[in-house]
Design a protein around this motif. Sequence first.
Motif, PDB file in Angstrom:
ATOM      1  N   PHE A  19       2.282  -0.842   1.208  1.00 32.98           N
ATOM      2  CA  PHE A  19       2.333  -2.248   1.620  1.00 32.98           C
ATOM      3  C   PHE A  19       3.731  -2.824   1.394  1.00 32.98           C
ATOM      4  CE2 PHE A  19      -2.435  -2.535   1.104  1.00 32.98           C
ATOM      5  CZ  PHE A  19      -2.669  -2.783   2.441  1.00 32.98           C
ATOM      6  N   TYR A  20       4.382  -2.423   0.312  1.00 28.42           N
ATOM      7  CA  TYR A  20       5.735  -2.908   0.051  1.00 28.42           C
ATOM      8  C   TYR A  20       6.698  -2.413   1.126  1.00 28.42           C
ATOM      9  CZ  TYR A  20      10.137  -3.834  -2.283  1.00 28.42           C
ATOM     10  OH  TYR A  20      11.408  -4.268  -2.574  1.00 28.42           O
ATOM     11  N   LEU A  21       6.579  -1.148   1.480  1.00 32.65           N
ATOM     12  CA  LEU A  21       7.452  -0.599   2.527  1.00 32.65           C
ATOM     13  C   LEU A  21       7.133  -1.194   3.895  1.00 32.65           C
ATOM     14  CD1 LEU A  21       7.571   3.151   1.469  1.00 32.65           C
ATOM     15  CD2 LEU A  21       9.337   1.407   1.174  1.00 32.65           C
ATOM     16  N   GLY A  22       5.918  -1.700   4.060  1.00 34.08           N
ATOM     17  CA  GLY A  22       5.521  -2.344   5.312  1.00 34.08           C
ATOM     18  C   GLY A  22       5.817  -3.829   5.335  1.00 34.08           C
ATOM     19  N   HIS A  23       6.640  -4.289   4.380  1.00 36.39           N
ATOM     20  CA  HIS A  23       7.059  -5.696   4.311  1.00 36.39           C
ATOM     21  C   HIS A  23       5.876  -6.636   4.120  1.00 36.39           C
ATOM     22  CE1 HIS A  23      11.001  -4.304   5.420  1.00 36.39           C
ATOM     23  NE2 HIS A  23      10.490  -3.709   6.489  1.00 36.39           N
ATOM     24  N   MET A  24       4.954  -6.259   3.222  1.00 37.42           N
ATOM     25  CA  MET A  24       3.806  -7.099   2.869  1.00 37.42           C
ATOM     26  C   MET A  24       3.799  -7.262   1.353  1.00 37.42           C
ATOM     27  SD  MET A  24       1.039  -5.266   5.363  1.00 37.42           S
ATOM     28  CE  MET A  24      -0.256  -6.456   5.182  1.00 37.42           C
ATOM     29  N   PRO A  25       4.729  -8.081   0.807  1.00 34.27           N
ATOM     30  CA  PRO A  25       4.889  -8.138  -0.649  1.00 34.27           C
ATOM     31  C   PRO A  25       3.698  -8.740  -1.395  1.00 34.27           C
ATOM     32  CG  PRO A  25       6.253  -9.796   0.406  1.00 34.27           C
ATOM     33  CD  PRO A  25       5.682  -8.947   1.507  1.00 34.27           C
ATOM     34  N   THR A  26       3.003  -9.696  -0.805  1.00 32.78           N
ATOM     35  CA  THR A  26       1.859 -10.299  -1.496  1.00 32.78           C
ATOM     36  C   THR A  26       0.743  -9.279  -1.679  1.00 32.78           C
ATOM     37  OG1 THR A  26       2.428 -12.399  -0.461  1.00 32.78           O
ATOM     38  CG2 THR A  26       0.252 -12.229  -1.468  1.00 32.78           C
ATOM     39  N   THR A  27       0.423  -8.560  -0.641  1.00 31.70           N
ATOM     40  CA  THR A  27      -0.606  -7.526  -0.721  1.00 31.70           C
ATOM     41  C   THR A  27      -0.170  -6.416  -1.660  1.00 31.70           C
ATOM     42  OG1 THR A  27      -1.117  -8.042   1.574  1.00 31.70           O
ATOM     43  CG2 THR A  27      -2.114  -6.072   0.662  1.00 31.70           C
ATOM     44  N   SER A  28       1.101  -6.102  -1.646  1.00 31.20           N
ATOM     45  CA  SER A  28       1.627  -5.079  -2.544  1.00 31.20           C
ATOM     46  C   SER A  28       1.446  -5.475  -4.002  1.00 31.20           C
ATOM     47  CB  SER A  28       3.104  -4.851  -2.246  1.00 31.20           C
ATOM     48  OG  SER A  28       3.665  -3.957  -3.162  1.00 31.20           O
ATOM     49  N   LEU A  29       1.704  -6.738  -4.324  1.00 27.20           N
ATOM     50  CA  LEU A  29       1.511  -7.203  -5.701  1.00 27.20           C
ATOM     51  C   LEU A  29       0.036  -7.202  -6.098  1.00 27.20           C
ATOM     52  CD1 LEU A  29       4.084 -10.107  -5.934  1.00 27.20           C
ATOM     53  CD2 LEU A  29       4.170  -7.897  -7.083  1.00 27.20           C
ATOM     54  N   LEU A  30      -0.836  -7.522  -5.165  1.00 21.56           N
ATOM     55  CA  LEU A  30      -2.270  -7.475  -5.433  1.00 21.56           C
ATOM     56  C   LEU A  30      -2.705  -6.056  -5.794  1.00 21.56           C
ATOM     57  CD1 LEU A  30      -5.017  -8.993  -5.356  1.00 21.56           C
ATOM     58  CD2 LEU A  30      -5.175  -8.259  -2.983  1.00 21.56           C
ATOM     59  N   PHE A  31      -2.253  -5.090  -5.025  1.00 20.46           N
ATOM     60  CA  PHE A  31      -2.615  -3.703  -5.296  1.00 20.46           C
ATOM     61  C   PHE A  31      -1.916  -3.173  -6.536  1.00 20.46           C
ATOM     62  CE2 PHE A  31      -4.693  -3.800  -1.314  1.00 20.46           C
ATOM     63  CZ  PHE A  31      -5.592  -2.745  -1.320  1.00 20.46           C
TER      64      PHE A  31
END
Length: 78
Positions: A19-31
Amino acid sequence: MDRMYRVLGFWTGLFAVMFYLGHMPTTSLLFLGQTGFFVLLSYLKLSERMYIYVFGAYLTVFFAGFTYWTTFMMTPGG
């Protein structure tokens, strides 16, 4: 049973990176938070019954949050 929580931590960590590499930082922090939760829980050496109870509580919170999000936050036909 504690090893299964480490496996869950591994997969949620992998999803966090993707998710971080896909430019989705909020979802990345959730996971990333879920990864920390699962890995921390795996080292508590709880009984198998307690691990099942914790997982059931985790699923209940997830489904309640997911239902709320899809019902009230997502725009229809968006």
